[in-house]
Write an enzyme that holds these catalytic residues in place. Structure first.
Site: not given
Length: 533
Positions: A132-133, A163, A165, A169, A303, A501
């Site tokens: 995906r990145k 998430q 955002w 995106e 987290d 990431r």
């Protein structure tokens, strides 16, 4: 099920005096930074990616001339003096344009074309999000005219429950790709709707500048929504940092307040600000019981929720009984069938660091023993042969190691289960000892220059190992931290946080917070209440 910090030799040796002095000075600095609202400010520094996208947007819209000039100066200066990863350099060069800019050598990446820069930027990124990145970064470069759009089905831009955002995106990138390749008909009403929160005035939606900037670039292609951009761009220009750049996110106030509060609560005499810090965090829980990384962020995650849960349980468990119960409920609702925990949404891939954090956060509740044991087993199963674990939202290896070691050593076990956990912890600690640099510290990866944050993470893990021998890895690591303390009591460090990431972003407050947490662990004595972070 206690997970008390293990006392080490540093509590009785002469070097311990220097460590305690260092800890005291740092604690005073952190306490002084806590605001009247009980929160520890943690703004994010400028980053090239968001600065370049902001410049592209303002340039295309011919808006905010002063901000445009400041962004241009920031990018030129950063590319010349402190170039980031190859991908971000390629984005900046694409936006700045011109033969002069392209002709400048930018570190080792100055002569790379955009495609090569993308490959170099993702080199070694072994993660379940890598595909995906690559799609995201390639589409960004294509939208800026630096390369061609990726030849993928339109469904590749769709997201499962993820998430908030990321959803924005990917919808924005789909719109940019559709219009960039002459297929605007594939954009649906729901795609446009997903972008509309970016038009809200004030701070960026979910405090995420990257998501908002991509959405605004996409909304330029909508005749219906483009007129609304003018007012929003004033707010965008107002978010530039003093250096003229744009940060990735507004900050990490909830995250740093929770981690700092946990560190302060471990001190022999916790300061008075601990209770107001706990109160401030409890007030910021989301309707689902979880917590986001910054005030105003509605997207909860494992987290931040784990840090807040452990801090509230230690600092004021009765006072915040409801918040503690709701945070536990949030975590349990995200637990995957494999026993692991994802970061944001149930059904997405479990992650080692998140699973270890959840195990530590839930370990104090005897009713959660089964879930905790399953989580620890997940951690054991996914340890690598060299003793390390997959990296998560931190780019350094020591972050996942310290979280795993806390989970492995923080819950009582018997028989083979106990032996299995002990072996896993021993392998992790042995890896730290074997990869320690000559100066006593650690970097993001083996043989990389040491930095305080990476070293602090390692110290937390080593403090949970067998009683330290004088002059051993823990003593050398503590000496490194003592020597790197600045005259003001604080620390400066290479950043380790990544998002998306593997792109690094810098929140300077994290250096003070995690070094203090490390020093607190290394100098702590057994406590019947226990603390695993």
């Amino acid at each position: 099920m206690n997970a008390s910090p293990t006392p080490t030799a540093t509590t009785t040796t002469e070097p311990a005096t220097a460590v305690v002095r260092c800890r005291t000075r740092l604690a005073r600095r952190v306490v002084a930074a806590v605001g009247p609202d009980g929160l520890l400010p943690a703004p994010c520094e400028s980053r090239v990616l968001e600065s370049a996208l902001a410049l592209a947007l303002l340039t295309e819209e011919r808006a905010e001339a002063d901000a445009t000039a400041r962004l241009t100066a920031y990018l030129r200066t950063t590319l010349r003096t402190a170039p980031p990863d190859p991908f971000q350099c390629a984005v900046a060069r694409a936006v700045l344009g011109g033969a002069g800019e392209r002709g400048e050598r930018v570190g080792d990446e100055g002569d790379m074309d955009a495609g090569t820069a993308l490959d170099a930027g993702l080199d070694g990124f072994d993660h379940f999000t890598a595909g995906r990145k690559r799609l995201m970064f390639r589409t960004v470069l294509a939208a800026l005219g630096a390369t061609g759009f990726p030849a993928v089905p339109w469904e590749a831009y769709d997201t499962r429950p993820q998430q908030s955002w990321l959803h924005m995106e990917m919808k924005a990138l789909k719109v940019l790709a559709a219009h960039g390749t002459g297929h605007p008909d594939v954009v649906r009403d729901e795609d446009w709707r997903a972008l509309l929160p970016a038009l809200e005035p004030g701070p960026a939606w979910e405090c995420n500048n990257l998501a908002q900037l991509l959405a605004l670039l996409a909304l330029r292609h909508s005749p219906r929504h483009r007129p609304a951009l003018g007012d929003v761009l004033k707010h965008v220009a107002g978010r530039l940092r003093p250096d003229g750049g744009m940060p990735f996110i507004d900050g990490m106030t909830v995250f740093t307040t929770a981690a700092a509060g946990l560190a302060l609560s471990l001190l022999p005499a916790p300061p008075a600000c601990v209770t107001p810090m706990a109160d401030a965090l409890a007030l910021r829980r989301n309707p689902d019981g979880g917590y986001g990384f910054h005030s105003g962020v509605a997207q909860s995650d494992v987290d931040d929720t784990c840090y807040v849960l452990e801090f509230l349980r230690r600092a004021a468990p009765d006072r915040h009984r409801t918040a503690v119960a709701e945070a536990e409920g949030y975590l349990l609702a995200l637990r995957n069938p494999d026993g692991g925990f994802p970061t944001f949404a149930r059904g997405t891939s479990s992650e080692i660091a998140m699973t270890a954090a959840a195990a530590s956060a839930l370990a104090h509740d005897p009713d959660r023993r089964e879930e905790v044991d399953e989580a620890v087993r997940y951690v054991v199963r996914h340890q690598r042969p060299d003793g390390t674990f997959e990296r998560s939202w931190s780019r350094n290896a020591t972050n996942a190691v310290f979280r795993a070691v806390l989970a492995l050593t923080g819950v009582a076990a018997h028989g083979e289960e106990r032996r299995s956990r002990a072996r896993a912890a021993e392998r992790a600690l042995a890896h730290l000892a074997a990869t320690q640099n000559g100066d006593g510290g650690w970097g993001h990866a083996e043989a990389e220059p040491s930095d305080p944050i990476s070293t602090a993470y390692a110290v937390i893990a080593l403090a949970r190992g067998p009683r330290a021998r004088p002059g051993g890895p823990l003593d050398r690591a503590l000496a490194y931290l003592v020597e790197r303390q600045h005259p003001d009591g604080g620390y400066r460090s290479r950043p380790d946080q990544a998002g998306p990431r593997p792109l690094l972003y810098d929140v300077p407050a994290l250096a003070d917070v995690f070094v203090l947490l490390a020093l607190a662990h290394a100098t702590a004595t057994p406590d019947p209440e226990g603390c695993s972070r």
